[in-house]
Design an enzyme around this catalytic site. Structure first.
Site, PDB file in Angstrom:
ATOM      1  N   TYR A  85      81.057  98.072 -69.559  1.00  0.00           N
ATOM      2  CA  TYR A  85      82.344  98.707 -69.289  1.00  0.00           C
ATOM      3  C   TYR A  85      83.504  97.795 -69.659  1.00  0.00           C
ATOM      4  O   TYR A  85      84.438  98.211 -70.353  1.00  0.00           O
ATOM      5  CB  TYR A  85      82.435  99.092 -67.811  1.00  0.00           C
ATOM      6  CG  TYR A  85      83.765  99.717 -67.444  1.00  0.00           C
ATOM      7  CD1 TYR A  85      84.101 100.988 -67.893  1.00  0.00           C
ATOM      8  CD2 TYR A  85      84.697  99.029 -66.667  1.00  0.00           C
ATOM      9  CE1 TYR A  85      85.317 101.563 -67.567  1.00  0.00           C
ATOM     10  CE2 TYR A  85      85.910  99.596 -66.331  1.00  0.00           C
ATOM     11  CZ  TYR A  85      86.218 100.861 -66.785  1.00  0.00           C
ATOM     12  OH  TYR A  85      87.435 101.429 -66.468  1.00  0.00           O
ATOM     13  N   LYS A 119      92.549 108.547 -84.974  1.00  0.00           N
ATOM     14  CA  LYS A 119      92.525 108.746 -86.427  1.00  0.00           C
ATOM     15  C   LYS A 119      92.765 110.205 -86.798  1.00  0.00           C
ATOM     16  O   LYS A 119      93.429 110.510 -87.799  1.00  0.00           O
ATOM     17  CB  LYS A 119      91.183 108.275 -86.985  1.00  0.00           C
ATOM     18  CG  LYS A 119      91.098 108.278 -88.495  1.00  0.00           C
ATOM     19  CD  LYS A 119      89.756 107.734 -88.949  1.00  0.00           C
ATOM     20  CE  LYS A 119      89.623 107.810 -90.466  1.00  0.00           C
ATOM     21  NZ  LYS A 119      88.280 107.332 -90.926  1.00  0.00           N
ATOM     22  N   SER A 144      93.404 102.216 -70.420  1.00  0.00           N
ATOM     23  CA  SER A 144      92.551 101.040 -70.287  1.00  0.00           C
ATOM     24  C   SER A 144      92.162 100.939 -68.814  1.00  0.00           C
ATOM     25  O   SER A 144      91.707 101.918 -68.214  1.00  0.00           O
ATOM     26  CB  SER A 144      93.284  99.791 -70.764  1.00  0.00           C
ATOM     27  OG  SER A 144      92.501  98.640 -70.593  1.00  0.00           O
ATOM     28  N   ASN A 187      92.131 109.566 -72.729  1.00  0.00           N
ATOM     29  CA  ASN A 187      91.763 109.375 -71.335  1.00  0.00           C
ATOM     30  C   ASN A 187      90.252 109.433 -71.100  1.00  0.00           C
ATOM     31  O   ASN A 187      89.748 108.842 -70.155  1.00  0.00           O
ATOM     32  CB  ASN A 187      92.460 110.446 -70.477  1.00  0.00           C
ATOM     33  CG  ASN A 187      91.938 110.497 -69.073  1.00  0.00           C
ATOM     34  OD1 ASN A 187      92.120 109.568 -68.291  1.00  0.00           O
ATOM     35  ND2 ASN A 187      91.259 111.590 -68.727  1.00  0.00           N
ATOM     36  N   ASP A 199      84.386 116.859 -77.249  1.00  0.00           N
ATOM     37  CA  ASP A 199      83.518 115.759 -76.837  1.00  0.00           C
ATOM     38  C   ASP A 199      83.835 114.606 -77.783  1.00  0.00           C
ATOM     39  O   ASP A 199      83.638 114.725 -78.998  1.00  0.00           O
ATOM     40  CB  ASP A 199      82.052 116.180 -76.944  1.00  0.00           C
ATOM     41  CG  ASP A 199      81.083 115.085 -76.518  1.00  0.00           C
ATOM     42  OD1 ASP A 199      81.479 113.898 -76.493  1.00  0.00           O
ATOM     43  OD2 ASP A 199      79.911 115.408 -76.243  1.00  0.00           O
ATOM     44  N   LYS A 244      86.661  98.159 -72.404  1.00  0.00           N
ATOM     45  CA  LYS A 244      88.072  98.162 -72.041  1.00  0.00           C
ATOM     46  C   LYS A 244      88.826  96.967 -72.633  1.00  0.00           C
ATOM     47  O   LYS A 244      90.014  97.089 -72.963  1.00  0.00           O
ATOM     48  CB  LYS A 244      88.228  98.211 -70.518  1.00  0.00           C
ATOM     49  CG  LYS A 244      87.803  99.554 -69.915  1.00  0.00           C
ATOM     50  CD  LYS A 244      88.571 100.716 -70.540  1.00  0.00           C
ATOM     51  CE  LYS A 244      88.223 102.041 -69.909  1.00  0.00           C
ATOM     52  NZ  LYS A 244      88.950 103.186 -70.529  1.00  0.00           N
TER      53      LYS A 244
END
Length: 269
Positions: A144, A112, A130, A79, A52, A148
């Site tokens: 949203y 990271k 994106s 994703n 998660d 993005k």
């Protein structure tokens, strides 16, 4: 054998990409919030594990499980994400934070966590999903599109940061895709008392109806991800879907007023 780690691999673009790379002989670390729901684990050289992106401990555990199983991570596909639409006034602060925690902070934490392994080998690729919504905006998409646009900016900056270390960054910008984006991956907020925004909501419905009349399949995006991951050049952005190409070309060619007017025209009956 190369190894891919995917977030949000339970369905849609993530699952299609897992199958695409597996078919090419890659190891695949397919991560998702509910591994029990996936049939990918039956495939050879596929590790299905819980992750998660809003849970730091699960990120660390999934990355370590992938390294333990396959020894390296050559490609990270960020994703996982969802879309929050509606008037800003209709969103609680918790829902605002959830959108940014998932689409932006989670992506950064994932990257990271993987970078030390790539940096040690001076090799690796990070592909960030994106959207056309990272270059253009639609009504009621403040949250949203904010996320993005952030993905676009942070990815471009990371491109400079990581290239000298042998690590490549790629951005994939899908258009309208046949996925569950409008179902369980969609958070729509509308307070019935906020009647001033009702016309905008109706306009958004008309716009999305027109734009999504011929969506591309997740497999189309998976193929673009394959191309982005294996492209030997220095291309940063890759579009997925003819609508993405058409809309983003138009955005580049037109000034703000002209492009916004063209979007408004699509909102009318």
């Amino acid at each position: 054998m190369n190894t891919l780690l995917i977030t949000g691999a339970s369905s849609g673009i993530g699952k299609a990409t897992a199958l695409r790379f597996h078919a090419e002989g890659w190891n695949v670390i397919a991560t998702m919030r509910d591994p029990a729901s996936s049939d990918l684990a039956s495939l050879e050289n596929v590790l299905v594990t819980r992750l998660d992106v809003t849970d730091s401990a699960s990120i660390s555990a999934a990355v370590q499980a992938g390294i333990d199983r396959f020894g390296a991570i050559d490609l990270l596909l960020n994703n996982a994400g969802y879309g929050a639409y509606g008037p800003l006034e209709a969103f609680s602060t918790d829902r605002i934070r959830r959108q940014f925690d998932t689409n932006v902070i989670g992506l950064l934490e994932m990257t990271k966590a993987v970078l030390p392994y790539m940096r040690a080998r001076r090799s690796g690729t990070v592909v960030n999903i994106s959207s056309i919504g990272g270059q253009i905006t639609f009504p009621l998409g403040t949250l949203y599109h904010g996320t993005k646009f952030a993905v676009e900016g942070l990815s471009e900056a990371l491109h400079y940061e990581l290239e000298p270390l042998g690590i490549r960054v790629r951005i994939v910008e899908p258009g309208m895709i046949k996925t569950d984006f409008g179902g369980r991956s969609f958070d729509f907020a509308m307070d019935e008392s906020l009647t001033d925004y009702a016309p905008a909501a109706e306009a958004m419905g008309r716009l999305f109806g027109k734009l999504s009349s011929e969506p591309s399949s997740p497999e189309v995006v998976a193929e673009v991800i394959w191309q982005a991951a294996n492209d030997p050049g220095d291309q940063l952005r890759f579009r997925a879907g003819q609508d993405a190409t058409d809309l983003l070309d138009r955005r580049k060619e037109q000034d703000d007023a002209s492009f916004i007017s063209s979007i408004k025209a699509l909102m009318t009956d």
